[in-house]
Design an enzyme around this catalytic site. Structure first.
Site, PDB file in Angstrom:
ATOM      1  N   THR A 150       0.822  -1.214   0.000  1.00 54.77           N
ATOM      2  CA  THR A 150       0.000   0.000   0.000  1.00 54.77           C
ATOM      3  C   THR A 150       0.852   1.259   0.000  1.00 54.77           C
ATOM      4  O   THR A 150       1.977   1.250   0.522  1.00 54.77           O
ATOM      5  CB  THR A 150      -0.909  -0.008   1.252  1.00 54.77           C
ATOM      6  OG1 THR A 150      -1.519   1.273   1.386  1.00 54.77           O
ATOM      7  CG2 THR A 150      -0.125  -0.290   2.532  1.00 54.77           C
ATOM      8  N   ASP A 151       0.280   2.339  -0.531  1.00 55.07           N
ATOM      9  CA  ASP A 151       0.989   3.628  -0.479  1.00 55.07           C
ATOM     10  C   ASP A 151       1.088   4.159   0.954  1.00 55.07           C
ATOM     11  O   ASP A 151       1.829   5.106   1.219  1.00 55.07           O
ATOM     12  CB  ASP A 151       0.308   4.660  -1.391  1.00 55.07           C
ATOM     13  CG  ASP A 151      -1.142   4.965  -1.024  1.00 55.07           C
ATOM     14  OD1 ASP A 151      -1.672   4.348  -0.082  1.00 55.07           O
ATOM     15  OD2 ASP A 151      -1.744   5.831  -1.686  1.00 55.07           O
ATOM     16  N   GLU A 152       0.312   3.552   1.880  1.00 52.34           N
ATOM     17  CA  GLU A 152       0.362   4.041   3.268  1.00 52.34           C
ATOM     18  C   GLU A 152       1.728   3.812   3.905  1.00 52.34           C
ATOM     19  O   GLU A 152       2.029   4.391   4.954  1.00 52.34           O
ATOM     20  CB  GLU A 152      -0.738   3.382   4.110  1.00 52.34           C
ATOM     21  CG  GLU A 152      -2.113   3.753   3.619  1.00 52.34           C
ATOM     22  CD  GLU A 152      -3.214   3.628   4.667  1.00 52.34           C
ATOM     23  OE1 GLU A 152      -2.908   3.519   5.859  1.00 52.34           O
ATOM     24  OE2 GLU A 152      -4.381   3.637   4.258  1.00 52.34           O
ATOM     25  N   LYS A 193       2.147  -3.300   7.301  1.00 52.71           N
ATOM     26  CA  LYS A 193       2.381  -3.496   5.863  1.00 52.71           C
ATOM     27  C   LYS A 193       3.832  -3.130   5.509  1.00 52.71           C
ATOM     28  O   LYS A 193       4.471  -3.809   4.696  1.00 52.71           O
ATOM     29  CB  LYS A 193       1.416  -2.639   5.037  1.00 52.71           C
ATOM     30  CG  LYS A 193      -0.050  -3.035   5.144  1.00 52.71           C
ATOM     31  CD  LYS A 193      -0.377  -4.396   4.572  1.00 52.71           C
ATOM     32  CE  LYS A 193      -0.319  -4.450   3.074  1.00 52.71           C
ATOM     33  NZ  LYS A 193      -0.772  -5.789   2.557  1.00 52.71           N
ATOM     34  N   TYR A 203      -1.758  -0.424  11.138  1.00 52.88           N
ATOM     35  CA  TYR A 203      -1.943  -1.080   9.835  1.00 52.88           C
ATOM     36  C   TYR A 203      -0.762  -0.787   8.910  1.00 52.88           C
ATOM     37  O   TYR A 203      -0.127  -1.705   8.373  1.00 52.88           O
ATOM     38  CB  TYR A 203      -3.257  -0.609   9.174  1.00 52.88           C
ATOM     39  CG  TYR A 203      -3.313  -0.909   7.686  1.00 52.88           C
ATOM     40  CD1 TYR A 203      -3.445  -2.219   7.233  1.00 52.88           C
ATOM     41  CD2 TYR A 203      -3.204   0.116   6.736  1.00 52.88           C
ATOM     42  CE1 TYR A 203      -3.468  -2.501   5.864  1.00 52.88           C
ATOM     43  CE2 TYR A 203      -3.231  -0.155   5.377  1.00 52.88           C
ATOM     44  CZ  TYR A 203      -3.368  -1.467   4.948  1.00 52.88           C
ATOM     45  OH  TYR A 203      -3.377  -1.746   3.601  1.00 52.88           O
TER      46      TYR A 203
HETATM   47  P1  NAD Z   1     -10.116  -6.874   2.454  1.00 54.69           P
HETATM   48  O1  NAD Z   1     -10.078  -6.572   3.908  1.00 54.69           O
HETATM   49  O2  NAD Z   1     -11.339  -6.548   1.660  1.00 54.69           O
HETATM   50  O3  NAD Z   1      -9.822  -8.424   2.224  1.00 54.69           O
HETATM   51  C1  NAD Z   1      -8.853  -9.125   2.935  1.00 54.69           C
HETATM   52  C2  NAD Z   1      -9.080 -10.607   2.723  1.00 54.69           C
HETATM   53  O4  NAD Z   1      -8.030 -11.315   3.415  1.00 54.69           O
HETATM   54  C3  NAD Z   1     -10.417 -11.112   3.310  1.00 54.69           C
HETATM   55  O5  NAD Z   1     -11.043 -11.975   2.381  1.00 54.69           O
HETATM   56  C4  NAD Z   1     -10.000 -11.883   4.558  1.00 54.69           C
HETATM   57  O6  NAD Z   1     -10.861 -12.955   4.884  1.00 54.69           O
HETATM   58  C5  NAD Z   1      -8.611 -12.383   4.153  1.00 54.69           C
HETATM   59  N1  NAD Z   1      -7.753 -12.645   5.309  1.00 54.69           N
HETATM   60  C6  NAD Z   1      -7.552 -11.844   6.384  1.00 54.69           C
HETATM   61  N2  NAD Z   1      -6.708 -12.451   7.249  1.00 54.69           N
HETATM   62  C7  NAD Z   1      -6.371 -13.645   6.701  1.00 54.69           C
HETATM   63  C8  NAD Z   1      -5.526 -14.702   7.101  1.00 54.69           C
HETATM   64  N3  NAD Z   1      -4.873 -14.662   8.280  1.00 54.69           N
HETATM   65  N4  NAD Z   1      -5.407 -15.779   6.294  1.00 54.69           N
HETATM   66  C9  NAD Z   1      -6.072 -15.838   5.116  1.00 54.69           C
HETATM   67  N5  NAD Z   1      -6.884 -14.865   4.684  1.00 54.69           N
HETATM   68  C10 NAD Z   1      -7.040 -13.773   5.470  1.00 54.69           C
HETATM   69  O7  NAD Z   1      -8.834  -6.160   1.857  1.00 54.69           O
HETATM   70  P2  NAD Z   1      -8.630  -5.430   0.448  1.00 54.69           P
HETATM   71  O8  NAD Z   1      -9.109  -4.038   0.571  1.00 54.69           O
HETATM   72  O9  NAD Z   1      -9.126  -6.302  -0.629  1.00 54.69           O
HETATM   73  O10 NAD Z   1      -7.031  -5.382   0.393  1.00 54.69           O
HETATM   74  C11 NAD Z   1      -6.304  -6.479  -0.138  1.00 54.69           C
HETATM   75  C12 NAD Z   1      -4.820  -6.178  -0.032  1.00 54.69           C
HETATM   76  O11 NAD Z   1      -4.523  -4.971  -0.730  1.00 54.69           O
HETATM   77  C13 NAD Z   1      -4.345  -5.957   1.402  1.00 54.69           C
HETATM   78  O12 NAD Z   1      -3.071  -6.538   1.516  1.00 54.69           O
HETATM   79  C14 NAD Z   1      -4.264  -4.449   1.536  1.00 54.69           C
HETATM   80  O13 NAD Z   1      -3.273  -4.096   2.462  1.00 54.69           O
HETATM   81  C15 NAD Z   1      -3.877  -4.051   0.135  1.00 54.69           C
HETATM   82  N6  NAD Z   1      -4.307  -2.726  -0.320  1.00 54.69           N
HETATM   83  C16 NAD Z   1      -5.619  -2.352  -0.231  1.00 54.69           C
HETATM   84  C17 NAD Z   1      -6.001  -1.122  -0.742  1.00 54.69           C
HETATM   85  C18 NAD Z   1      -7.439  -0.665  -0.700  1.00 54.69           C
HETATM   86  O14 NAD Z   1      -7.712   0.470  -1.074  1.00 54.69           O
HETATM   87  N7  NAD Z   1      -8.390  -1.496  -0.290  1.00 54.69           N
HETATM   88  C19 NAD Z   1      -5.057  -0.278  -1.321  1.00 54.69           C
HETATM   89  C20 NAD Z   1      -3.709  -0.682  -1.368  1.00 54.69           C
HETATM   90  C21 NAD Z   1      -3.362  -1.922  -0.880  1.00 54.69           C
HETATM   91  O1  DAU Z   2      -4.122   4.058   0.494  1.00 57.33           O
HETATM   92  C1  DAU Z   2      -4.360   2.690   0.494  1.00 57.33           C
HETATM   93  C2  DAU Z   2      -5.197   2.294   1.685  1.00 57.33           C
HETATM   94  O2  DAU Z   2      -6.514   2.775   1.448  1.00 57.33           O
HETATM   95  C3  DAU Z   2      -5.214   0.791   1.915  1.00 57.33           C
HETATM   96  O3  DAU Z   2      -3.913   0.364   2.233  1.00 57.33           O
HETATM   97  C4  DAU Z   2      -6.186   0.420   3.040  1.00 57.33           C
HETATM   98  O4  DAU Z   2      -6.272  -0.987   3.169  1.00 57.33           O
HETATM   99  C5  DAU Z   2      -7.547   0.971   2.692  1.00 57.33           C
HETATM  100  O5  DAU Z   2      -8.466   0.701   3.740  1.00 57.33           O
HETATM  101  C6  DAU Z   2      -7.464   2.475   2.450  1.00 57.33           C
HETATM  102  O6  DAU Z   2      -7.133   3.166   3.667  1.00 57.33           O
HETATM  103  P1  DAU Z   2      -7.850   4.543   4.079  1.00 57.33           P
HETATM  104  O7  DAU Z   2      -7.711   4.717   5.544  1.00 57.33           O
HETATM  105  O8  DAU Z   2      -7.402   5.653   3.200  1.00 57.33           O
HETATM  106  O9  DAU Z   2      -9.362   4.165   3.663  1.00 57.33           O
HETATM  107  P2  DAU Z   2     -10.766   4.411   4.382  1.00 57.33           P
HETATM  108  O10 DAU Z   2     -11.820   4.048   3.397  1.00 57.33           O
HETATM  109  O11 DAU Z   2     -10.821   3.803   5.737  1.00 57.33           O
HETATM  110  O12 DAU Z   2     -10.777   6.005   4.571  1.00 57.33           O
HETATM  111  C7  DAU Z   2     -10.617   6.870   3.452  1.00 57.33           C
HETATM  112  C8  DAU Z   2     -10.629   8.284   3.991  1.00 57.33           C
HETATM  113  O13 DAU Z   2     -11.953   8.579   4.477  1.00 57.33           O
HETATM  114  C9  DAU Z   2      -9.704   8.511   5.174  1.00 57.33           C
HETATM  115  O14 DAU Z   2      -9.167   9.814   5.081  1.00 57.33           O
HETATM  116  C10 DAU Z   2     -10.614   8.420   6.387  1.00 57.33           C
HETATM  117  C11 DAU Z   2     -11.932   8.935   5.864  1.00 57.33           C
HETATM  118  N1  DAU Z   2     -13.145   8.344   6.472  1.00 57.33           N
HETATM  119  C12 DAU Z   2     -13.252   6.996   6.513  1.00 57.33           C
HETATM  120  C13 DAU Z   2     -14.360   6.390   7.059  1.00 57.33           C
HETATM  121  C14 DAU Z   2     -14.470   4.876   7.134  1.00 57.33           C
HETATM  122  C15 DAU Z   2     -14.155   9.170   6.929  1.00 57.33           C
HETATM  123  O15 DAU Z   2     -14.073  10.408   6.875  1.00 57.33           O
HETATM  124  N2  DAU Z   2     -15.268   8.571   7.470  1.00 57.33           N
HETATM  125  C16 DAU Z   2     -15.413   7.221   7.575  1.00 57.33           C
HETATM  126  O16 DAU Z   2     -16.451   6.740   8.101  1.00 57.33           O
END
Ligand code: NAD
Ligand code: DAU
Length: 340
Positions: A128-130, A160, A156
């Site tokens: 992730t970019d985080e 990562k 988190y």
């Molecule tokens: P998500 O939370 O929707 O899905 C995670 C999945 O992993 C779920 O199906 C869960 O059951 C499974 N999981 C959790 N713990 C596990 C374990 N111990 N063993 C096996 N499976 C397990 O997550 P997402 O948003 O799809 O993100 C997927 C990946 O991409 C993550 O690694 C996250 O850090 C990364 N990522 C997400 C975003 C985003 O915007 N959502 C952006 C950048 C990177």
């Molecule tokens: O940048 C990549 C990341 O993006 C991934 O690595 C993470 O897995 C993914 O969850 C996401 O993280 P964020 O914290 O950016 O996403 P989230 O949807 O939780 O929040 C997006 C923005 O919105 C953040 O600035 C917090 C804000 N927010 C979020 C929620 C859930 C609100 O203002 N209200 C809310 O209820």
């Protein structure tokens, strides 16, 4: 084309499931095995249309369970591993960091140990970019590149970043053939309704308050999930071993703007917006510079936010049962009903 078997971990979650659908459509001769623990974030119903497909297999299991993972690798002879499995929600990591360290760091170690033992051709870590911390709002000239120092804000992102360092260490020390991608915020179908965009869509449709943290000025760089899947597809096939690739770019929006766009699209009033206590350690701005993946692999984001958000809202309107079952908790019964 060579018959390839890919392990996709976390494939019952948001991005992993989109990636499975992308790969099955594009490579009908590949075998895909999805390993997922079905935590609260995993929804096997998302993969229901694939059950019975001879190129697809679902395995319930935990990536931290060393014996289970080694046995799976021994049986299946994977060529490629793509690790999506993670605890992914920042707010939950602030409440309960432990499970994030366990899954995101130790789970990655187990997968890489098995990848070494069974001589996997490519281990890809979805990051992730985080891991780059955040950028100030008043420096719109700054972007994350692959050289930006690792600086984390939440448990988190720290988990990562730790996993990324371990992946790089396994490459340098053990010559494990790895790649890492660091992506910005994804949105699109199957996004769990605790994250900003699906939360706001589902709550607005129910005429519920929309909780905006702080003043809503924080900026995220939104990427339509299909664009992310295409980038990972390119990296695992053509990316250089040992390299990190940033994925995202030029779709920056403040949270408040995102929420207002959703309200406009749904024809709901802005009076639903409720400013609530800010997230602890809340990152201000994320913004990716995608020059490297563009130059090396020809990838650029294809979907403009204005189009992607319309498609996403339509998907949530057309698939109300998907997110309503999550809100009611019913989605967790599907696995049990399949395996009585
Ligand atoms: P998500 O939370 O929707 O899905 C995670 C999945 O992993 C779920 O199906 C869960 O059951 C499974 N999981 C959790 N713990 C596990 C374990 N111990 N063993 C096996 N499976 C397990 O997550 P997402 O948003 O799809 O993100 C997927 C990946 O991409 C993550 O690694 C996250 O850090 C990364 N990522 C997400 C975003 C985003 O915007 N959502 C952006 C950048 C990177
Ligand atoms: O940048 C990549 C990341 O993006 C991934 O690595 C993470 O897995 C993914 O969850 C996401 O993280 P964020 O914290 O950016 O996403 P989230 O949807 O939780 O929040 C997006 C923005 O919105 C953040 O600035 C917090 C804000 N927010 C979020 C929620 C859930 C609100 O203002 N209200 C809310 O209820």
């Amino acid at each position: 084309m060579k018959n390839i078997k890919i392990l996709i971990t976390g494939g019952a979650g948001f991005i992993g499931s989109n990636f499975i659908y992308h790969m099955i459509d594009k490579y009908p001769n590949y075998k895909i095995v999805c390993l997922d623990a079905l935590t609260y974030a995993g929804n096997l119903g998302t993969l229901k249309p694939l059950m019975g497909n001879s190129n697809f297999k679902f395995v319930k299991g935990d990536i931290t369970d060393r014996e289970f993972v080694f046995n799976l690798f021994k049986e299946e002879h994977f060529n490629i591993v793509v690790n999506f499995a993670a605890e992914s929600h920042v707010d939950r990591s602030i409440k309960n960091p432990g499970v994030f360290l366990n899954t995101n760091i130790l789970g990655t170690q187990v997968l890489m140990d098995a990848s070494r033992e069974y001589k996997i051709e490519r281990y890809h870590q979805v990051s992730t970019d985080e891991v780059y911390g955040d950028l100030p709002l008043n420096r719109t000239d700054l972007f994350f590149t692959e050289e930006t120092p690792i600086t984390t804000s939440s448990p988190y992102s720290a988990s990562k970043a730790s996993a990324d360092l371990l992946v790089q260490a396994y490459h340098k020390t053990f010559k494990l053939p790895i790649t890492i991608s660091r992506c910005s915020n994804n949105y699109g179908p199957y996004h769990f309704p605790e994250k900003l965009i699906p939360l706001m869509i589902s709550r607005a449709l129910n005429d519920e308050d929309l909780p905006v943290y702080g003043n809503g000025e924080n900026i995220r760089d939104w990427l339509y999930v299909e664009d992310h899947c295409k980038a990972i597809d390119l990296i695992i096939h053509k990316g250089r071993v040992g390299e990190v690739y940033n994925i995202g770019g030029h779709n920056e929006k403040s949270n408040l703007d995102v929420v207002k766009i959703i309200l406009r699209e749904l024809n709901k009033p802005e009076s639903l917006i409720k400013y609530v206590t800010d997230r602890a350690g809340h990152d201000m701005r994320y913004a990716i510079d995608p020059t490297k993946i563009n130059n090396e692999l020809g990838w650029l984001p294809e979907t403009k936010f204005e189009d992607g958000i319309k498609k996403t809202i339509k998907w949530y309107l057309d698939n109300k049962s998907w997110w309503k079952e999550i809100l009611s908790g019913d989605y967790q019964n599907y696995y049990n009903s399949m395996h009585k």
